[in-house]
Design an enzyme around this catalytic site. Structure first.
Site, mmCIF file in Angstrom:
data_model
loop_
_atom_site.group_PDB
_atom_site.id
_atom_site.type_symbol
_atom_site.label_atom_id
_atom_site.label_comp_id
_atom_site.label_asym_id
_atom_site.label_seq_id
_atom_site.Cartn_x
_atom_site.Cartn_y
_atom_site.Cartn_z
ATOM 1 N N HIS A 124 -10.743 17.778 -111.831
ATOM 2 C CA HIS A 124 -11.270 16.509 -111.673
ATOM 3 C C HIS A 124 -12.361 16.447 -110.622
ATOM 4 O O HIS A 124 -12.460 16.811 -109.511
ATOM 5 C CB HIS A 124 -9.597 15.515 -110.649
ATOM 6 C CG HIS A 124 -8.814 15.878 -111.371
ATOM 7 N ND1 HIS A 124 -7.253 15.594 -111.042
ATOM 8 C CD2 HIS A 124 -7.790 15.285 -113.166
ATOM 9 C CE1 HIS A 124 -6.674 15.654 -112.408
ATOM 10 N NE2 HIS A 124 -6.856 14.976 -113.283
ATOM 11 N N GLU A 146 -12.822 15.221 -107.440
ATOM 12 C CA GLU A 146 -11.573 15.643 -106.525
ATOM 13 C C GLU A 146 -12.851 16.808 -105.511
ATOM 14 O O GLU A 146 -12.158 17.642 -105.730
ATOM 15 C CB GLU A 146 -10.575 15.834 -106.990
ATOM 16 C CG GLU A 146 -9.498 14.847 -107.702
ATOM 17 C CD GLU A 146 -8.323 15.343 -107.889
ATOM 18 O OE1 GLU A 146 -8.094 16.499 -108.084
ATOM 19 O OE2 GLU A 146 -7.749 14.238 -108.270
ATOM 20 N N HIS A 197 -6.361 20.084 -105.957
ATOM 21 C CA HIS A 197 -6.865 18.676 -106.713
ATOM 22 C C HIS A 197 -7.247 18.117 -105.202
ATOM 23 O O HIS A 197 -6.275 18.367 -103.712
ATOM 24 C CB HIS A 197 -6.069 17.874 -107.169
ATOM 25 C CG HIS A 197 -5.036 18.744 -108.808
ATOM 26 N ND1 HIS A 197 -6.015 17.959 -109.693
ATOM 27 C CD2 HIS A 197 -4.750 19.604 -108.995
ATOM 28 C CE1 HIS A 197 -4.983 18.207 -110.321
ATOM 29 N NE2 HIS A 197 -4.893 19.264 -110.682
ATOM 30 N N GLU A 246 -2.541 19.320 -103.503
ATOM 31 C CA GLU A 246 -3.090 18.145 -103.183
ATOM 32 C C GLU A 246 -3.922 18.149 -101.184
ATOM 33 O O GLU A 246 -2.969 18.003 -100.369
ATOM 34 C CB GLU A 246 -2.334 17.371 -103.377
ATOM 35 C CG GLU A 246 -1.705 16.733 -104.974
ATOM 36 C CD GLU A 246 -2.770 16.277 -106.048
ATOM 37 O OE1 GLU A 246 -3.587 15.370 -105.025
ATOM 38 O OE2 GLU A 246 -1.922 15.639 -106.653
#
Ligand SMILES: [Zn+2]
Length: 1209
Positions: free
Chosen positions: A906, A909, A1003, A1088
């Site tokens: 992504h 990110e 991420h 994350e």
């Protein structure tokens, strides 16, 4: 004297007089002697007397274990005698007035409401009905109704609704009876079916007879009527009725009247009641129109403004602002289309795919605001009953995978080994025998990079002698660039038309290298300041233009060729200057130098940023391909970023900020003449205009990872900014990165990014934007800093049509607003969503990392594949060299378990890349830990899964317009090459029985704090569901919890509490789930990292920075080493204490089953003070729970303030 039978419990005095009386009453009931009215009357009168005179009597009746309430209710139900009934009603009124909710609860649970409603009905059949009976019954019902969830339904089925309405109609002047009847009506109305039925019976009109302009009389009647009206108007049928009968202007008139006359604010609740009615009417489109037609915006704006100084009136301001935002006319974004301004021709466009859908939309409909787009639920004539469905709010998250077959490992490998065999070449280390490797001279060994051989496009970097500084970017490489089919050349890529004004020719040779701060550093705004940056300042070197470009262009010798020109210097500012009136930053500096040279100081960060090199960065940029064909380089990426040493705290939310911003937005409608509406930057126009009249800021984002589509000056110091959507898409905007210049020092600028999409953001919870000042950088502080004040994120009045929103109802956009005061004149500043990390930066870092390779390190760089945009996707292999070519050594080398890491699927990110940088740097490090780690594993790393997305400033997607992390189930080799080939690598490993021990995809998370992991567990998923399969049948090693557990002990930013191991349906095509299920990697994770900061651990209360992110990447490595020790059977004995980790996990099982918080839903943030006007969509205000609210708060002292909860379930 008979002993009362009812005193069964211990502790209840058996000689109590009231209990004795109740015993008598019970006997009367039992012996069916109630026919003897006189006895019943006497006993009940005595009980009443006791209750009225002795508090303890009430307690005795209501004490636990007492059957007093049953006896009283049985009598009430059975006696035919009016006086006995009245006595009992008096008793109940006494009992239930005090004692709070518990007594009422007992009454309701014993069926009291039903008996009362029955009495209402039977009483109404007498003619005339006893007024006293009705008064008492309604007083009681008003008390108990709100506590009985089924009250509304019971009353309707029983027929009591009409009795109450008729009583009201006949007693409009009888205030004594009117009040309890209205109170009951208010409770009835909270049931949606009742509301419709009452509306049909003329109750709306009835309420409008009672409410009216300011008056000190009967305010409680007025308040109840307004509440009732408000409840009735929640029904859309009723709201339409109110609009049809022109009640909207009436309500506005009443509101203004109270506003004017209630000068001491004694009747805030009445004023709020009027607003409550308006709020509900404006839930329908007709209501909003009527509100606008009646000048509602101006009325509420003006009254609210007058309320602002009085804090206690905040509820009025909040409700007014909610109504105004709802009614604010919806606008389309100020764009010709919301499709991305850039288009990339795909090799093939799959029918039915997102790109086909997007480009098959009829012209012109893609962003027309469709008038049916509003926040209403589907309007139905008959509002549905919602109270009867007894929804369990602890119901399962329906996103959890419940199909046990989808949770079990996939049996078959979908691809034949022959097909996978070509991937062998990425795993040379598994077959390497090192026979030809010279261990004495390892640098000559096998670890040459494949990437190095990749041909690069020739890009000529303009230099001072080749080009005047004003036009440094002119026509870079036109010949080299080829346009995609059907693509219009971007204006920036074409030669710039106006003839350059000759700039002073600088004599480079006269500039000396110096580390002192003379010359160009003397002008005030560039003067370095003493302080913590001292060492950096000391190390700073003056640099200037070099006579030749890297390609060896025009000559211009000289010995002191240590000067260099930043690539495309000032290009960002000057490249588009038309008339030459503007002086570029470089020229100004040059002039202050006495025309000695176009000098830009490049901060010497070599010591602090060993992986950064501005020259190398420019080299890397040359081979980076972007769809818009960017030719400029942003200063921050060129200079590099040195993490500041000071702490950056999570911002405290200041009360009222959001409201102020929203009012400023509403003012645009109220005072349209104050709005400039001047476009100052616009990528949709071929020759993106740069207005330069000294009145406006200048914007630019035409560089790698840049994202800004349009900038509109709305007020002198306020700008609306529109972000570009991901390429080949019409949405996904959140990431931003742009340049601003031409600012005035000290002016309070406000920036609004008006097309954000997520419904909430960490910007509401203390996160700040990032800013990079070039002036600061050249003064020795090259860094991104968290900045901006008055930051908030809220739904705005821009929206798109449901067609454009992909069939969803028309969606509103959100505004992210921040304010900023600039400190330096003639600065060039950059703003970003998070610390930028471009694809070119990655390439630079990889090259620098390779230079760190020692003879002990085995490092290989391969090109996994080419992306759609023509960029190469690097694949790294890192492990330790074998110590010799002995069989043992080679065997150990080849059999090391694999760890597979990836990041940045992504593009928005960027934090994932910083974590990856930390991991890579650690892996290439010289510490003993790093050495052990390399000896323990073979690392396979794809550091950037989506280079195209990163280069082009996308937030979420690749050039295919799709989220690559939803393609892992069946990636297409043409459309998703990086995913296809990464998955193939893993499939190859599975096929040769070498599936990785750990897979982790890095991420960033935009809505939560801390760093945490998502993993996959069959058991933990099953525990969250109702699947009947007994969990003991499921055998599962708890090993998947070990790594996150270790991280929670070692990495300060990591939080175990935020981890989840549940497999969600919506995530079934993500890397984590597919690698777990199809490749069979038990430890398959998404890691994350927050974009905001931490709320636990060492960094609690701080925003996260690159230092912390890089540390996280390093800690991940350390954790892998501990994992190795834990999983190695030889080591187990020596580390028995560490086994606690595993046994811990078994204990957590109970916790997991009982706490649904272990799986993660959308937002975990707690609400904040202004939540009520956070989203105009929400029709509900936070409920005040009468059970938990402060009993001394007089707003809640009587049943008037009870919220009508029976329709809320
Ligand atoms: Zn992500």
């Amino acid at each position: 004297m008979n002993k009362p039978k009812m005193t069964t419990e211990k502790g209840v005095p058996s000689n109590s007089r009231v209990l004795m009386l109740l015993g008598q009453l019970e006997r009367l009931n039992r012996e069916a002697m109630l026919a003897d009215a006189e006895i019943g009357r006497q006993i009940t009168a005595k009980i009443l007397h006791l209750i009225q005179t002795q508090e303890k009597t009430r307690k005795e009746i209501m004490s636990k274990g007492s059957s007093g309430m049953e006896v009283i209710l049985a009598t009430l139900e059975n006696t035919p005698d009016l006086q006995t009934i009245l006595n009992i009603l008096y008793i109940l009124n006494e009992l239930l007035t005090v004692g709070g909710g518990r007594r009422v609860g007992v009454f309701v649970s014993k069926g009291g409401t039903g008996i009362l409603l029955q009495l209402v009905l039977s009483g109404s059949k007498e003619s005339p009905p006893s007024e006293e009976l009705m008064l008492q019954l309604h007083s009681l019902l008003a008390k108990v109704g709100p506590k009985d969830r089924k009250f509304g339904v019971k009353a309707r089925l029983n027929g009591a609704l009409n009795v109450t309405v008729n009583l009201l109609k006949q007693n409009l002047q009888n205030h004594k009876l009117l009040l309890p009847c209205l109170q009951v009506l208010r409770v009835y109305s909270s049931n949606s079916v009742n509301a419709v039925s009452l509306g049909k019976n003329g109750v709306l009109e009835l309420m409008f007879k009672i409410i009216g302009p300011y008056s000190k009389k009967n305010t409680s009647l007025l308040k109840v009527s307004l509440d009732t009206l408000g409840a009735l108007l929640k029904s859309k049928t009723n709201a339409r009725r109110a609009v049809d009968r022109a009640h909207v202007p009436v309500l506005l008139y009443i509101y203004q009247d109270w506003h004017r006359n209630d000068t001491r604010h004694r009747h805030m609740l009445i004023r709020k009641g009027v607003l409550g009615c308006l709020k509900n009417i404006t839930n329908i489109k007709l209501g909003r129109k009527a509100f606008i037609d009646a000048d509602g915006m101006r009325i509420l704006y003006n009254t609210s403004t007058e309320c602002l100084p009085v804090r206690t009136l905040d509820p009025l301001i909040n409700t007014s602002s909610l109504i105004m935002r709802k009614c604010f006319p919806k606008n389309r974004l100020p764009l010709p289309t919301i499709k991305s301004v850039f288009h990339h021709q795909l090799p093939h466009v799959p029918a039915g795919g997102p790109v086909a859908q997007l480009y098959n939309q009829p012209l012109g409909v893609d962003d027309v605001v469709d008038e049916s787009d509003d926040n209403d639920d589907v309007e139905t004539e008959n509002d549905t009953e919602n109270e009867e469905e007894d929804k369990d709010h602890h119901a399962m998250n329906d996103d959890i995978e419940t199909d046990i077959n989808k949770l079990r490992p996939k049996e078959t490998h979908s691809r034949p080994f022959e097909e996978l065999k070509i991937y062998e070449r990425f795993f040379l280390e598994l077959s390497e025998d090192f026979q030809r490797f010279n261990f004495d001279n390892p640098k000559s060994g096998v670890t040459a990079t494949a990437a190095a051989s990749k041909s690069q496009r020739l890009i000529i970097v303009p230099t001072a002698q080749a080009l005047p500084p004003k036009y440094p970017t002119a026509a870079p490489l036109q010949e080299e660039r080829h346009l995609a089919k059907g693509e219009q050349p971007h204006p920036e890529a074409s030669p710039l038309a106006p003839a350059p004004t000759p700039a002073p020719v600088h004599t480079l040779d006269t500039i000396n290298i110096t580390k002192d701060h003379d010359g160009c550093c003397d002008h005030s705004q560039v003067r370095p300041q003493p302080g913590q940056e001292q060492e950096l300042v000391q190390g700073m070197e003056r640099v200037a233009l070099e006579g030749t470009g890297p390609q060896g262009g025009a000559g211009g010798g000289g010995v002191n060729r240590h000067y260099r020109q930043p690539p495309l210097l000032a290009g960002g500012v000057a490249a588009r200057q038309g008339g030459g009136a503007e002086e570029t930053l470089a020229e100004e500096w040059a002039e202050e130098e006495g025309g000695e040279g176009a000098v830009l100081e490049v901060p010497d960060t070599a010591l602090l940023l060993p992986l950064h090199d501005p020259d190398l960065y420019v080299e890397m940029v040359k081979s980076t391909r972007s769809v818009p064909q960017y030719s400029e380089v942003a200063y921050p990426d060129y200079f590099g970023h040195v993490a500041p040493t000071f702490r950056e705290h999570i911002l405290e939310r200041v009360y009222g900020v959001q409201r102020t911003k929203i009012f400023q937005d509403i003012e645009r409608l109220i005072h349209p003449n104050d709005i400039l509406d001047k476009v100052v930057y616009d990528l949709d126009i071929q020759s993106c205009p740069v207005i330069d009249d000294g009145e406006s800021l200048k914007f630019n984002s035409q560089f790698e990872s840049g994202n800004l589509r349009k900038a509109i000056q709305v007020r002198k110091f306020e700008y609306d900014l529109v972000l570009n959507s991901d390429i080949n898409s019409n949405h996904y905007h959140q990431w931003f990165y742009f340049e601003v210049s031409g600012m005035r020092v000290g002016a309070p600028y406000r920036f609004n990014i008006i097309n954000c999409e997520k419904s909430n953001s960490q910007f509401n919870y203390g996160m700040q934007v990032l800013m990079y000042s070039v002036q600061e950088a050249i003064s020795g502080r090259p860094r991104w800093v968290r900045t901006g004040t008055d930051i908030c994120y809220y739904k705005n009045h821009f929206s798109r049509s449901s067609i454009a929103a992909g069939g969803q109802k028309g969606k509103s956009y959100y505004t992210m607003t921040f304010s900023m005061t600039f400190n330096h004149k003639d600065d060039v500043c950059y703003f970003a969503y998070h610390y930028p990390y471009t694809y070119s930066t990655l390439k630079m870092h990889l090259q620098k990392l390779e230079a760190l390779r020692t003879p002990q390190i085995y490092m290989r760089q391969d090109v996994l594949c080419e992306t759609l945009g023509g960029n190469s996707c690097p694949l790294l292999t890192i492990t330790a060299m074998p110590e010799s070519t002995s069989n043992d050594q080679i065997c150990q080398f080849r059999n090391r378990p694999l760890v597979f890491l990836s990041a940045r699927v992504h593009p928005g990110e960027t934090n994932a890349s910083w974590v990856m940088k930390g991991t890579l740097e650690f892996l290439m490090g010289s510490s003993p830990l790093a050495h052990s780690l390399r000896e323990a594993y073979i690392f396979k790393i794809v550091p950037m899964l989506n280079p195209d997305g990163v280069v082009n400033g996308n937030h979420r997607c690749s050039l295919s317009g799709e989220d690559l992390n939803r393609q892992w189930q069946s990636p297409s080799p043409e459309l998703h090459p990086t995913i296809y080939h990464t998955k193939s690598l893993l499939q190859y490993l599975a096929a040769i029985q070498r599936a990785p021990l750990v897979f982790c995809d890095y991420h960033g998370h935009s809505r939560k704090k801390n760093v945490f992991m998502y993993g996959c567990s069959l058991k933990e998923t099953v525990w969250q569901t109702n699947i009947s399969a007994t969990s003991c049948e499921l055998h599962e090693d708890l090993g998947y919890r070990t790594l996150p557990k270790i991280l929670s002990q070692t990495a300060p930013a990591f939080s175990m509490a935020s981890c989840s191991f549940v497999v969600e349906r919506s995530k079934e095509a993500t890397a984590r789930v597919v690698v777990w299920r199809e490749i069979g990697v038990q430890r398959s994770y998404t890691m994350e990292s927050t974009l905001c900061g931490c709320d636990q651990g060492k960094y609690k209360g701080l925003q996260i920075g690159t230092r912390e992110l890089e540390e996280m990447g390093a800690q991940f490595c350390v954790a892998l080493l501990r994992l190795k020790r834990l999983t190695s059977p030889l080591e187990l004995r020596n580390h028995a204490h560490l086994l606690d980790v595993e046994s811990d996990l078994i204990e957590t099982r109970c916790k997991v089953t009982s706490s649904p918080s272990t799986y993660v839903l959308e937002d975990e943030e707690h609400s904040f003070m202004e939540e009520v006007d956070y989203s105009a969509e929400s029709g509900d205000e936070p409920d005040i729970d009468p059970d938990t609210a402060d009993p001394h708060d007089n707003r809640l002292s009587d049943s008037e303030s009870n919220n009508h909860r029976d329709s809320l379930t």
